[in-house]
Design a protein around this motif. Structure first.
Motif, short mmCIF file in Angstrom:
data_model
loop_
_atom_site.label_atom_id
_atom_site.label_comp_id
_atom_site.label_asym_id
_atom_site.label_seq_id
_atom_site.Cartn_x
_atom_site.Cartn_y
_atom_site.Cartn_z
N PHE A 94 0.84 -1.19 0.00
CA PHE A 94 0.00 0.00 0.00
C PHE A 94 0.88 1.24 0.00
CE2 PHE A 94 -2.46 -3.44 1.65
CZ PHE A 94 -3.72 -3.25 1.10
N SER A 95 0.48 2.22 -0.78
CA SER A 95 1.21 3.47 -0.87
C SER A 95 0.23 4.60 -0.64
CB SER A 95 1.84 3.59 -2.27
OG SER A 95 2.53 4.81 -2.39
N ILE A 96 0.55 5.48 0.31
CA ILE A 96 -0.36 6.56 0.66
C ILE A 96 0.30 7.92 0.44
CG2 ILE A 96 0.26 6.47 3.11
CD1 ILE A 96 -2.77 7.20 3.60
N THR A 97 -0.47 8.84 -0.07
CA THR A 97 0.00 10.20 -0.26
C THR A 97 -1.09 11.18 0.17
OG1 THR A 97 1.11 11.66 -1.85
CG2 THR A 97 -0.76 10.43 -2.66
N PRO A 98 -0.70 12.33 0.70
CA PRO A 98 -1.71 13.32 1.05
C PRO A 98 -2.32 13.93 -0.22
CG PRO A 98 0.39 13.77 2.16
CD PRO A 98 0.64 12.72 1.13
N LEU A 99 -3.57 14.29 -0.12
CA LEU A 99 -4.29 14.90 -1.24
C LEU A 99 -3.70 16.26 -1.57
CD1 LEU A 99 -6.77 15.02 -3.17
CD2 LEU A 99 -8.05 16.02 -1.26
N VAL A 100 -3.45 16.49 -2.85
CA VAL A 100 -3.09 17.81 -3.37
C VAL A 100 -4.29 18.28 -4.18
CG1 VAL A 100 -1.52 19.13 -4.86
CG2 VAL A 100 -0.62 17.29 -3.40
N ARG A 101 -4.75 19.47 -3.89
CA ARG A 101 -5.95 20.01 -4.52
C ARG A 101 -5.56 20.84 -5.74
NH1 ARG A 101 -5.53 18.96 0.30
NH2 ARG A 101 -7.20 18.24 1.61
N PHE A 102 -5.65 20.24 -6.91
CA PHE A 102 -5.20 20.89 -8.14
C PHE A 102 -6.21 21.93 -8.63
CE2 PHE A 102 -2.60 17.13 -8.08
CZ PHE A 102 -1.40 17.58 -8.61
N PRO A 103 -5.70 22.98 -9.29
CA PRO A 103 -6.60 23.97 -9.88
C PRO A 103 -7.47 23.33 -10.97
CG PRO A 103 -4.32 24.76 -9.89
CD PRO A 103 -4.29 23.32 -9.47
N HIS A 104 -8.61 23.92 -11.18
CA HIS A 104 -9.55 23.49 -12.22
C HIS A 104 -10.09 22.08 -11.99
CE1 HIS A 104 -8.05 27.10 -14.06
NE2 HIS A 104 -6.84 26.57 -14.14
N THR A 105 -10.17 21.70 -10.71
CA THR A 105 -10.78 20.43 -10.34
C THR A 105 -11.86 20.74 -9.31
OG1 THR A 105 -9.32 19.97 -8.46
CG2 THR A 105 -8.57 19.21 -10.63
N PRO A 106 -12.76 19.79 -9.04
CA PRO A 106 -13.82 20.05 -8.05
C PRO A 106 -13.29 20.38 -6.64
CG PRO A 106 -14.36 18.12 -9.36
CD PRO A 106 -12.95 18.50 -9.72
N LEU A 107 -12.07 19.98 -6.32
CA LEU A 107 -11.54 20.22 -4.98
C LEU A 107 -10.63 21.46 -4.91
CD1 LEU A 107 -10.71 16.55 -3.96
CD2 LEU A 107 -12.70 17.92 -3.33
N GLU A 108 -10.61 22.24 -5.97
CA GLU A 108 -9.71 23.40 -6.05
C GLU A 108 -9.81 24.33 -4.84
OE1 GLU A 108 -8.75 27.13 -9.06
OE2 GLU A 108 -10.45 25.82 -9.47
N PHE A 109 -11.00 24.56 -4.33
CA PHE A 109 -11.17 25.52 -3.24
C PHE A 109 -11.38 24.84 -1.88
CE2 PHE A 109 -12.59 27.62 -7.15
CZ PHE A 109 -11.61 28.60 -7.21
N GLU A 110 -11.16 23.54 -1.84
CA GLU A 110 -11.24 22.80 -0.58
C GLU A 110 -10.15 23.30 0.36
OE1 GLU A 110 -12.34 19.52 1.95
OE2 GLU A 110 -13.35 20.37 0.23
N PRO A 111 -10.49 23.60 1.62
CA PRO A 111 -9.45 24.06 2.54
C PRO A 111 -8.39 22.99 2.79
CG PRO A 111 -11.63 24.08 3.58
CD PRO A 111 -11.79 23.53 2.21
#
Length: 184
Positions: A94-111
């Motif tokens: 298993f490989s885990i990475t923290p979420l990066v919120r990329f521009p122009h995606t639904p999560l762009e403005f997620e805190p």
């Protein structure tokens, strides 16, 4: 299922699965609409086909809670009990990475979550996974992901100018970690 057998005949023995969220709820949040039944069926097919290794990629979102950790633990215990027709256990990494919120995606403005909270979440996921008998790696540090997150969402040129200045001042060349001086 027949595709796995064709791939094996062509020499494939390691399979990569982008599971992403540790629970069905988090997979929905990440728009990875895999329900528990689909995840279990996929694992059953791969193990029944006696593949050599399954690599599973996870994303820590910062939204994980007790119910998600419980669901993850149950899934891991279920996977741990799976055996090939020869009675062997397939190696799962298993490989885990923290979420990066990329521009122009639904999560762009997620805190962005707090650094310590994200570190605690990843530590807990790694702990649960290791306790179940699996290898679990962290693919990117929390600082690296949060740093990338902030750079991607930098909306003023002064932010990138400050980065450039700190990089030259510190003599920083990215290799694996971001020094505290550049992070600040």
């Amino acid at each position: 299922p027949s595709l796995v057998e064709i791939e094996k005949a062509l020499g494939k023995s390691v399979y990569t699965c982008g599971l992403e969220g540790i629970s069905e709820r988090l997979r929905r949040f990440l728009n990875k609409n895999l329900d528990d039944a689909q995840v279990r069926k996929s694992m059953e097919v791969l193990v029944a086909s006696s593949v050599r290794e399954i690599k599973v990629f996870l994303i820590a979102t910062g939204r994980e809670d007790g119910a998600d950790f419980d669901e993850w633990e149950k899934l891991l215990h279920w996977i741990q009990a799976l055996r090939t027709p020869q009675g062997k256990q397939v190696r799962c990494v298993f490989s885990i990475t923290p979420l990066v919120r990329f521009p122009h995606t639904p999560l762009e403005f997620e805190p962005v979550p707090e650094r310590e909270a994200m570190r605690d979440i990843i530590k807990k996921i790694i702990g649960i996974t290791s306790k179940a008998g699996f290898e679990c790696r962290q693919a990117a540090s929390v600082d690296e992901a949060m740093f990338s997150d902030q750079l991607l969402r930098a909306d003023r040129s002064e932010i990138l100018d400050a980065l450039e200045e700190s990089v030259f001042e510190a003599g920083f060349v990215y290799e694996r970690d971001i020094p505290e001086s550049v992070w600040r």
